[in-house]
Write an enzyme that holds these catalytic residues in place. Structure first.
Site, mmCIF file in Angstrom:
data_model
loop_
_atom_site.group_PDB
_atom_site.id
_atom_site.type_symbol
_atom_site.label_atom_id
_atom_site.label_comp_id
_atom_site.label_asym_id
_atom_site.label_seq_id
_atom_site.Cartn_x
_atom_site.Cartn_y
_atom_site.Cartn_z
ATOM 1 N N SER A 1 12.279 89.478 52.512
ATOM 2 C CA SER A 1 11.705 89.556 53.990
ATOM 3 C C SER A 1 12.331 90.439 55.014
ATOM 4 C CB SER A 1 11.749 88.064 54.461
ATOM 5 O OG SER A 1 10.701 87.312 54.000
ATOM 6 N N LYS B 1 14.810 87.102 65.345
ATOM 7 C CA LYS B 1 13.335 86.520 64.662
ATOM 8 C C LYS B 1 12.993 85.239 65.246
ATOM 9 C CE LYS B 1 11.384 86.023 59.916
ATOM 10 N NZ LYS B 1 12.033 86.329 58.651
ATOM 11 N N SER C 1 8.841 89.029 55.738
ATOM 12 C CA SER C 1 8.327 88.166 56.990
ATOM 13 C C SER C 1 9.211 88.518 58.470
ATOM 14 C CB SER C 1 8.575 86.800 57.019
ATOM 15 O OG SER C 1 9.961 86.494 56.747
#
Length: 477
Positions: A187, A88, A163
């Protein structure tokens, strides 16, 4: 891999990490072959879904060559040999900038890898790309001004979640075998639910989070946020966790945590069918029934459950989080504004959440944390495992979490059970339960006691082995 060695968890050309590593270590395939296969999938799929922001083709091939040379020398390259992983945009990797999905950090190349990245690379994993995310990970959808929107590979008219949406889509479509993300308020679990992957939020302190922090870290980030893996099987999550976990000098929250084992607790599951009575979508209710039936068939005792102080915990998570976000994400603090959608989300969410205005109210809210945590700890002595929805709704349209305070309220209410796991620091795993009639993935989450990941894995395997295997998403076919 040859046809007579089809991995147990392979689905539609997406071999599991465990099987990739085993085959590479045995010399049944090469790391180079695995990386080239995944790079080809990226070239085919990523232009459609925009899940990976950067692809490390040359570096990944170089890493694969080193792994294959290690195997040829008769040495063990590690338990994740040749496994392609995505990282990420807010986890340090020296190959690229840690942008946090924000234009203001587009040139922020770290001096060293985050501890979890280093541990995975030392175990033979190969970073193949960066996963997209919203600005600073604060939305439940994945979009930003720097890289654009990540699309749901099942239906672009549905959100991919956030996210950690980029990594979830990369895993679901076979572009990476393991995704590295983080979970501050669902997330990891929400995008896993959105795209039919598995996402693990480990216990607070189980997995290190940062390489080095040289600036203040908000208390909610310290207490609610954890790094964790996304994958396509429970075994892959468990393997990734074993490699990543453990004390780290750079993260003062990290510890060598004990492991609560299945044989130490009652084999009992509490089912939360409709958190706080707000109603659930029919497909969500059906997924819970399927998971419950699987657990009963595997010998678990199942009881209906109304968790203690659930609404207060969810409200406290929201108000504390928004209070801290107003300070840490203030353009005056950052030096430049957030992206357009992030600015709208921060405005709407904080207006709806009623952030604390006095130090006394903020302190009182944190004081309630221990009271609620004690209630849940007592509950999980008798009912160690909790089964419920990730979201009480189906995945909504892109930008569903924008549009004013009503939209912000609705997005949070869908996830009240999910954010409580963050508030309490508990391990929680989202896993798919097959496709609904609308062709979209369904799924549930399992929440365990503190440091009870092994219990969660055991129950998740019992569900995984009894529900429909996920096919390849439409965008990856």
């Amino acid at each position: 891999m040859s046809a007579d060695r089809t991995p147990r968890h392979e689905a539609a050309g997406r071999p599991a990490a465990v099987e990739i590593a085993t085959a590479v270590r045995r010399g049944e395939t090469t790391a180079a072959e695995m990386i080239d296969t995944h790079l080809a999938r990226i070239a085919s799929v990523n232009p459609t879904v925009d899940a990976l922001t950067v692809v490390f083709a040359d570096r990944a091939r170089e890493a694969a060559e080193r792994i294959d040379a290690t195997v040829a020398d008769g040495c063990d390259p590690g338990p994740l040999a040749g496994v392609p992983i995505s990282v990420k945009e807010n986890i340090d990797l020296t190959w690229s900038a840690t942008t946090n999905g924000w234009q203001g950090l587009s040139g922020a190349i770290p001096g060293r890898d985050a501890t979890i990245v280093r541990r995975l690379r030392d175990a033979g994993a190969v970073p193949i790309g960066r996963g997209n995310m919203p600005d600073f990970g604060m939305r439940w959808d994945t979009d930003n001004d720097l890289f654009g929107r990540t699309l749901n590979p099942w239906d672009p008219a549905r959100s991919a979640g956030g996210s950690s949406g980029g990594d979830a889509v990369a895993v679901a479509t076979g572009m990476s075998a393991i995704g590295l993300g983080n979970d501050f308020g669902g997330s990891l679990r929400l995008p896993a639910y959105a795209v039919g992957a598995l996402g693990l939020r480990p216990s607070r302190g189980r997995v290190p989070r940062a390489a080095v922090q040289r600036h203040p870290v908000a208390l909610t980030l310290q207490q609610f946020s954890v790094n964790g893996p996304l994958a396509r099987s429970v075994d892959d999550l468990a393997l990734a966790l074993r490699v990543m976990a453990g004390w780290d000098a750079d993260d003062p929250v990290s510890i060598d945590a004990p492991r609560v084992r299945l044989e130490e607790v009652p084999r009992r599951v509490g089912v939360v069918r409709d958190p706080l009575g707000g109603g659930v979508a029919p497909e969500v209710a059906a997924a819970i029934v399927r998971a419950q039936a699987s657990l009963v068939d595997a010998g678990w005792e199942v009881v209906d459950l109304d968790p203690p102080l659930l609404e207060e915990a969810a409200v406290l998570w929201r108000r504390l989080s928004c209070t801290d976000m107003l300070v840490s994400l203030d353009p005056k603090t950052l030096g430049r504004p957030l992206g357009r959608s992030a600015t709208r989300f921060l405005r709407d969410s904080t207006a709806a959440a009623r952030p604390y205005e006095s130090a006394s109210d903020y302190a009182t809210a944190w004081a309630r944390h221990a009271v609620i945590a004690a209630e849940w700890r007592r509950l999980q002595v008798d009912v160690p495992l909790i089964l419920g929805p990730v979201s009480t709704s189906r995945m909504r349209e892109p930008d569903y979490d924008l549009g004013g305070t009503d939209a912000a309220d609705r997005a949070w209410r869908d996830l009240r059970l999910t954010v409580v796991a963050n508030f309490l620091g508990l391990p929680a795993l989202a896993l798919p339960t097959g496709l609904a009639a609308d062709g979209m993935p369904t799924g549930v989450q399992l929440i365990g006691p503190m440091f009870g990941e092994d219990i969660v894995f055991a129950a998740a395997r019992d569900v995984e082995s009894r529900v429909e295997r996920m096919p390849l998403p439409a965008a990856a076919c």
